[in-house]
Design a protein around this motif. Structure first.
Motif, PDB file in Angstrom:
ATOM      1  N   UNK A  37       0.920  -1.157  -0.007  1.00 53.72           N
ATOM      2  CA  UNK A  37      -0.125   0.051  -0.011  1.00 53.72           C
ATOM      3  C   UNK A  37       0.876   1.175  -0.022  1.00 53.72           C
ATOM      4  N   UNK A  38       2.054   1.143   0.057  1.00 55.20           N
ATOM      5  CA  UNK A  38       3.042   2.382  -0.010  1.00 55.20           C
ATOM      6  C   UNK A  38       2.987   3.189  -1.267  1.00 55.20           C
ATOM      7  N   UNK A  39       2.874   4.144  -1.470  1.00 52.09           N
ATOM      8  CA  UNK A  39       2.806   4.986  -2.596  1.00 52.09           C
ATOM      9  C   UNK A  39       3.868   4.615  -3.672  1.00 52.09           C
ATOM     10  N   UNK A  40       5.246   4.547  -3.168  1.00 47.54           N
ATOM     11  CA  UNK A  40       6.355   4.111  -3.969  1.00 47.54           C
ATOM     12  C   UNK A  40       6.177   2.814  -4.487  1.00 47.54           C
ATOM     13  N   UNK A  41       5.567   1.896  -3.747  1.00 49.34           N
ATOM     14  CA  UNK A  41       5.573   0.425  -4.256  1.00 49.34           C
ATOM     15  C   UNK A  41       4.231   0.448  -5.469  1.00 49.34           C
ATOM     16  N   UNK A  42       3.271   1.151  -5.240  1.00 47.19           N
ATOM     17  CA  UNK A  42       2.396   1.124  -6.218  1.00 47.19           C
ATOM     18  C   UNK A  42       2.795   1.903  -7.542  1.00 47.19           C
ATOM     19  N   UNK A  43       3.600   2.916  -7.324  1.00 45.38           N
ATOM     20  CA  UNK A  43       4.328   3.720  -8.325  1.00 45.38           C
ATOM     21  C   UNK A  43       5.137   2.740  -9.354  1.00 45.38           C
ATOM     22  N   UNK A  44       6.007   1.838  -8.572  1.00 41.63           N
ATOM     23  CA  UNK A  44       6.940   0.929  -9.469  1.00 41.63           C
ATOM     24  C   UNK A  44       6.284   0.005 -10.047  1.00 41.63           C
ATOM     25  N   UNK A  45       5.205  -0.453  -9.506  1.00 38.91           N
ATOM     26  CA  UNK A  45       4.378  -1.526 -10.034  1.00 38.91           C
ATOM     27  C   UNK A  45       3.786  -1.273 -11.390  1.00 38.91           C
ATOM     28  N   UNK A  46       3.345  -0.130 -11.367  1.00 41.36           N
ATOM     29  CA  UNK A  46       2.752   0.436 -12.497  1.00 41.36           C
ATOM     30  C   UNK A  46       3.659   1.312 -13.644  1.00 41.36           C
ATOM     31  N   UNK A  47       4.948   1.213 -13.267  1.00 41.86           N
ATOM     32  CA  UNK A  47       5.790   2.012 -14.007  1.00 41.86           C
ATOM     33  C   UNK A  47       6.280   1.490 -15.274  1.00 41.86           C
ATOM     34  N   UNK A  48       6.039   1.833 -16.320  1.00 40.83           N
ATOM     35  CA  UNK A  48       6.248   1.387 -17.855  1.00 40.83           C
ATOM     36  C   UNK A  48       7.380   2.161 -18.283  1.00 40.83           C
ATOM     37  N   UNK A  49       8.053   3.144 -17.609  1.00 37.88           N
ATOM     38  CA  UNK A  49       9.295   4.014 -17.960  1.00 37.88           C
ATOM     39  C   UNK A  49      10.455   3.385 -17.510  1.00 37.88           C
ATOM     40  N   UNK A  50      10.755   2.326 -17.601  1.00 39.76           N
ATOM     41  CA  UNK A  50      12.350   1.657 -17.146  1.00 39.76           C
ATOM     42  C   UNK A  50      12.914   0.853 -18.209  1.00 39.76           C
ATOM     43  N   UNK A  51      14.160   1.415 -18.706  1.00 40.71           N
ATOM     44  CA  UNK A  51      14.729   0.761 -19.652  1.00 40.71           C
ATOM     45  C   UNK A  51      16.369   0.383 -19.386  1.00 40.71           C
ATOM     46  N   UNK A  52      16.731  -0.585 -19.926  1.00 37.25           N
ATOM     47  CA  UNK A  52      18.301  -1.117 -19.708  1.00 37.25           C
ATOM     48  C   UNK A  52      18.738  -1.450 -20.850  1.00 37.25           C
ATOM     49  N   UNK A  53      19.923  -0.840 -21.378  1.00 31.92           N
ATOM     50  CA  UNK A  53      20.870  -0.960 -22.548  1.00 31.92           C
ATOM     51  C   UNK A  53      21.994  -1.929 -22.148  1.00 31.92           C
ATOM     52  N   UNK A  54      22.212  -3.100 -22.555  1.00 29.19           N
ATOM     53  CA  UNK A  54      23.303  -4.117 -22.572  1.00 29.19           C
ATOM     54  C   UNK A  54      24.165  -3.932 -23.692  1.00 29.19           C
ATOM     55  N   UNK A  55      25.580  -3.864 -22.935  1.00 30.84           N
ATOM     56  CA  UNK A  55      26.523  -3.945 -24.045  1.00 30.84           C
ATOM     57  C   UNK A  55      27.584  -5.311 -24.012  1.00 30.84           C
ATOM     58  N   UNK A  56      27.874  -5.746 -24.915  1.00 28.08           N
ATOM     59  CA  UNK A  56      28.934  -7.033 -24.909  1.00 28.08           C
ATOM     60  C   UNK A  56      30.169  -6.891 -24.232  1.00 28.08           C
ATOM     61  N   UNK A  57      30.460  -7.941 -23.411  1.00 27.03           N
ATOM     62  CA  UNK A  57      31.865  -8.000 -23.183  1.00 27.03           C
ATOM     63  C   UNK A  57      32.843  -8.646 -24.483  1.00 27.03           C
ATOM     64  N   UNK A  58      33.510  -8.155 -24.834  1.00 28.17           N
ATOM     65  CA  UNK A  58      34.503  -8.723 -26.229  1.00 28.17           C
ATOM     66  C   UNK A  58      34.819  -9.982 -25.981  1.00 28.17           C
ATOM     67  N   UNK A  59      34.811 -10.720 -26.903  1.00 35.33           N
ATOM     68  CA  UNK A  59      35.230 -12.016 -26.566  1.00 35.33           C
ATOM     69  C   UNK A  59      34.584 -13.034 -26.107  1.00 35.33           C
ATOM     70  N   UNK A  60      33.341 -12.742 -25.544  1.00 34.89           N
ATOM     71  CA  UNK A  60      32.478 -13.574 -24.602  1.00 34.89           C
ATOM     72  C   UNK A  60      31.348 -13.432 -24.986  1.00 34.89           C
ATOM     73  N   UNK A  61      30.283 -14.250 -24.481  1.00 37.76           N
ATOM     74  CA  UNK A  61      28.998 -14.251 -24.851  1.00 37.76           C
ATOM     75  C   UNK A  61      28.296 -13.357 -23.493  1.00 37.76           C
TER      76      UNK A  61
END
Length: 282
Positions: free
Chosen positions: A222-246
């Motif tokens: 019931x905390x406002x912060x928890x409710x906000x994050x559950x409904x939050x669609x504005x989150x993004x992660x960019x992933x970069x490769x580690x050279x020579x590996x997977x």
């Protein structure tokens, strides 16, 4: 300014929980480890807020990671906040197997420490000082919530399954079963595209993943912060490769918080020379 620390701490959690390690058969042929030295800037609505770093050694059989973060500038003067974490474990059978996790978060008048010992994907021992207040609205943790989990920092150890280019859908499409000692939650990632970056230490493509947060236990729904994050669609992660590996690692994380958009972005992206896997020690 009192909301800055929770926003920063939440974003660092997302950064450290970008994606779990799931080594593929193709990755098993690499008999070397890599030294990681990654530094990030933290900003809030475009204003400098702090710094974070992740360093360590990741190999075929074992890993050891250290992370540090702190508020700087005016925010640092007002809040004087910093945090650190360490994690160790092994990579076997196509999965990450965390062994230990420890974290501290400190301000000028408060210190929180968390220590976990894990085996077989289960948190066998958890120590939190001071203990979380067991408020009536907090969702209780069950024994099942401590099984089949990884700690946030161990989730930084990432491998892309399959044999295709690691910068693609396989880098993102997965759900992370995370447990930080007090809260069990999932981070679900989904591939949205590829971008080209030209930054310090790395220039090339990154996989762009959307992220969603789902609390399971240990939280206060019931905390406002928890409710906000559950409904939050504005989150993004960019992933970069580690050279020579997977392996891939976070290059940029963006999260809309209740006080604006917070961004963590690489300012130093140093992948050290290969070393023999046998040289990795816990």
């Amino acid at each position: 300014m009192k909301n800055v620390l929770p926003a920063c701490a939440g974003l660092v959690s997302v950064l450290l929980a970008a994606t779990p390690a799931q080594p593929s058969p193709a990755a098993k042929g690499a008999q070397a480890s890599r030294q990681l030295r990654l530094h990030y800037s933290i900003s809030l609505i475009g204003l400098p807020l702090g710094t974070a770093s992740v360093s360590g050694v990741v190999g075929l059989g074992t890993y050891r990671l250290e992370a540090n973060g702190r508020l700087t500038g005016l925010a640092g003067v007002i809040v004087n906040s910093k945090g650190a974490a360490t994690a160790t474990g092994s990579l076997a059978g196509g999965h990450v197997n965390p062994s230990t996790f420890a974290a501290t978060a400190a301000t000028s008048n408060y210190l929180l420490t968390i220590r976990m010992v894990m085996a077989g994907g289960m948190a066998e021992k958890v120590e939190i000082t001071p203990p979380y207040v067991q408020r009536p609205d907090r969702v209780p943790l069950s024994d099942a919530d401590r099984r089949g989990i990884i700690d946030p920092l161990s989730s930084f150890v990432m491998a892309v399954p399959g044999s295709e280019d690691p910068i693609g859908p396989a880098a993102c499409n997965r759900t992370l079963p995370l447990f930080d000692g007090g809260v069990r939650f999932d981070i679900t990632l989904a591939f949205t595209g590829i971008r080209q970056v030209n930054g310090p230490g790395y220039a090339g493509p990154v996989a762009v993943c959307s992220a969603r947060y789902r609390p399971i236990a240990g939280h206060r729904p019931d905390r406002p912060g928890t409710k906000f994050m559950v409904n939050n669609k504005e989150m993004e992660v960019w992933l970069a490769p580690v050279g020579g590996t997977r392996f891939v690692v976070p290059y940029r994380v963006s999260v809309l918080s209740m006080i604006g958009t917070t961004v963590i972005e690489a300012t130093e992206f140093d992948i050290g020379p290969e070393t023999k896997a046998a040289a990795v020690r816990h």
